[in-house]
Motif scaffolding. Structure first.
Motif, short mmCIF file in Angstrom:
data_model
loop_
_atom_site.label_atom_id
_atom_site.label_comp_id
_atom_site.label_asym_id
_atom_site.label_seq_id
_atom_site.Cartn_x
_atom_site.Cartn_y
_atom_site.Cartn_z
N LEU A 1 42.84 -2.33 68.01
CA LEU A 1 42.56 -1.53 66.81
C LEU A 1 43.80 -1.34 65.94
O LEU A 1 43.96 -0.30 65.32
CB LEU A 1 41.96 -0.18 67.20
CG LEU A 1 40.58 -0.24 67.86
CD1 LEU A 1 40.11 1.14 68.24
CD2 LEU A 1 39.58 -0.92 66.95
N ALA B 1 41.55 -3.73 61.97
CA ALA B 1 40.10 -3.92 62.09
C ALA B 1 39.42 -3.24 60.91
O ALA B 1 40.03 -2.45 60.19
CB ALA B 1 39.58 -3.36 63.41
N ARG B 2 38.17 -3.57 60.73
CA ARG B 2 37.37 -3.00 59.63
C ARG B 2 36.07 -2.46 60.22
O ARG B 2 35.41 -3.14 61.01
CB ARG B 2 37.08 -4.07 58.57
CG ARG B 2 36.24 -3.59 57.38
CD ARG B 2 35.93 -4.77 56.47
NE ARG B 2 35.11 -4.40 55.34
CZ ARG B 2 35.57 -4.05 54.15
NH1 ARG B 2 36.88 -4.04 53.95
NH2 ARG B 2 34.77 -3.73 53.15
N LEU B 3 35.73 -1.24 59.85
CA LEU B 3 34.50 -0.61 60.31
C LEU B 3 33.68 -0.19 59.10
O LEU B 3 34.13 0.59 58.27
CB LEU B 3 34.81 0.61 61.17
CG LEU B 3 33.60 1.38 61.70
CD1 LEU B 3 32.87 0.55 62.75
CD2 LEU B 3 34.02 2.72 62.30
N ASN C 1 40.79 8.38 61.27
CA ASN C 1 41.87 7.64 60.63
C ASN C 1 43.22 7.98 61.23
O ASN C 1 44.09 7.11 61.40
CB ASN C 1 41.88 7.94 59.13
CG ASN C 1 43.05 7.28 58.42
OD1 ASN C 1 44.03 7.92 58.08
ND2 ASN C 1 42.95 5.98 58.18
N TYR D 1 43.28 6.12 64.65
CA TYR D 1 43.14 4.66 64.58
C TYR D 1 43.53 4.19 63.18
O TYR D 1 42.69 3.79 62.38
CB TYR D 1 41.71 4.26 64.91
CG TYR D 1 41.21 4.78 66.24
CD1 TYR D 1 41.55 4.16 67.43
CD2 TYR D 1 40.41 5.92 66.31
CE1 TYR D 1 41.12 4.64 68.65
CE2 TYR D 1 39.96 6.42 67.53
CZ TYR D 1 40.32 5.77 68.69
OH TYR D 1 39.89 6.25 69.89
N VAL E 1 42.44 0.83 61.52
CA VAL E 1 41.04 0.55 61.20
C VAL E 1 40.76 0.96 59.75
O VAL E 1 40.95 2.12 59.37
CB VAL E 1 40.08 1.31 62.15
CG1 VAL E 1 38.63 1.02 61.78
CG2 VAL E 1 40.35 0.91 63.59
N LEU F 1 38.20 1.99 57.18
CA LEU F 1 36.86 2.58 57.19
C LEU F 1 36.21 2.34 55.84
O LEU F 1 36.69 2.82 54.81
CB LEU F 1 36.95 4.07 57.49
CG LEU F 1 35.69 4.78 57.98
CD1 LEU F 1 35.22 4.18 59.30
CD2 LEU F 1 35.95 6.27 58.16
N ASP G 1 28.12 -1.68 60.54
CA ASP G 1 28.37 -1.54 61.97
C ASP G 1 27.62 -0.35 62.57
O ASP G 1 27.07 -0.45 63.68
CB ASP G 1 29.87 -1.39 62.22
CG ASP G 1 30.66 -2.60 61.74
OD1 ASP G 1 30.30 -3.72 62.14
OD2 ASP G 1 31.60 -2.43 60.95
N SER H 1 31.77 -3.40 69.17
CA SER H 1 33.12 -3.89 68.92
C SER H 1 34.09 -2.76 69.26
O SER H 1 33.69 -1.60 69.38
CB SER H 1 33.28 -4.30 67.46
OG SER H 1 33.28 -3.14 66.63
N ALA I 1 36.17 -1.25 67.37
CA ALA I 1 36.15 -0.25 66.31
C ALA I 1 34.91 0.62 66.40
O ALA I 1 34.97 1.85 66.23
CB ALA I 1 36.24 -0.93 64.94
#
Length: 307
Positions: A88, A91-93, A114, A117, A120, A122, A142, A275, A277
């Motif tokens: 992490l 990554a993209r969520l 945030n 993580y 990531v 968001l 997701d 995943s 994330a």
């Protein structure tokens, strides 16, 4: 071609010595020699001329070397990207968020996620409940945060987040603002500003009509901010979830007799592997102190005193 064969070739092309290349690769010299021979057989030509004191690349070897080097650079990049994703760090969520949900109850959740993580990204995607279900099923988002008055699809799994009552919002100087709570019967003959995307709109309307309550409906809009602004301007009342109010100064009164409550949930596809994330976000939602945070919000604003 095997990756270890290419790695052995690159080590040999650098060292130009079978013994030192084998030591560098932590293999025996015969094993390295067999790998080079196997690679040459697959390419259909000699890569290395082995002469006493003069081991060197052939023309084919010189031609292949930059391609193999580029291959390993890309491989290292892919490994780093995969490690960042799993850990992490990058990554993209994409979170589908029902358009009638206000930011009040979720801001701290997103901020906390945030903070824990930071790698990531968001991405929030707006939509009605039905649209979010379709996007979730297709894998275009997701997870999703929404609610519906009807039973959820068995293909989806819901984690309850919080509940909120439906309220009546009016301008501070509206006659209904003098009431501590507002019954459906109190809305008789009032001007109703309809929030088109409200998932409980039909439920509340059907209940109102079943007991014979008639209202005027001069305006409707898909935009909650417009409806709230028109309410603030004294153009009528609207029915709105208590944590969806964003326009300051509105008089908000609980709707009772009957009371309407919606349960907001985090939705995922049942049986679909998470995943890293998604797993982190689900964990964050589970550990978030919803009850404690709820206490920080006044549930029944005091009525405006009549002048």
């Amino acid at each position: 071609m095997e990756l270890h064969e290419i790695r052995y070739f690159l080590a040999l092309s650098e060292a130009l010595n079978f013994t030192r290349a084998a030591e560098h690769c932590n293999v025996t010299q015969p094993a390295l020699t067999r790998a080079i021979k196997s690679l040459e057989d697959k390419l259909g030509g000699t890569l290395i001329h082995r002469e006493r004191g003069n081991t060197h690349l052939t023309e084919l070897g010189r031609m292949m070397r930059p391609y193999f080097e580029e291959m390993f650079v890309r491989l290292d990049e892919a490994r780093r990207q995969a490690e960042s994703f799993v850990r992490l760090r990058q990554a993209r969520l994409t979170v589908g968020l029902m358009c009638t949900i206000g930011p009040t109850r979720l801001i701290d959740l997103f901020a906390g996620f945030n903070g824990r993580y930071q790698g990531v990204e968001l991405c929030l995607r707006d939509g009605a409940a039905g649209q979010l279900e379709e996007l979730l099923a297709k894998g275009e988002i997701d997870v999703a945060i929404y609610c519906k008055p009807e039973t959820q699809s068995e293909a989806l799994h819901g984690i309850p987040l919080y509940s909120e009552r439906f309220m009546i919002a009016v301008a501070p100087d509206h006659p209904l603002a003098e009431l501590e709570t507002i019954r459906l019967r109190d809305l008789e003959g009032q001007s109703y500003l309809s929030r088109i995307n409200c998932e409980y709109r039909d439920v509340i309307r059907n209940t109102r009509e079943a007991i014979g309550i008639c209202v005027k409906q001069p305006y409707s809009s898909e935009r909650d901010d417009w409806i709230q602004s028109m309410v603030m301007a004294g153009m009528g009342f609207t029915v709105i979830p208590e944590f969806a109010v964003t326009v300051p100064g509105l008089a908000i009164r609980p709707l009772v007799e009957p009371e309407f409550v919606r349960d907001v949930s985090l939705m995922t596809v049942r049986g679909r592997p998470h995943s890293p994330a998604v797993g982190a976000f689900v964990h964050e939602c589970r550990r978030y102190p919803w009850r404690e945070k709820m206490a920080a919000f006044p549930r029944s604003p005091a009525p405006v005193a009549a002048e």
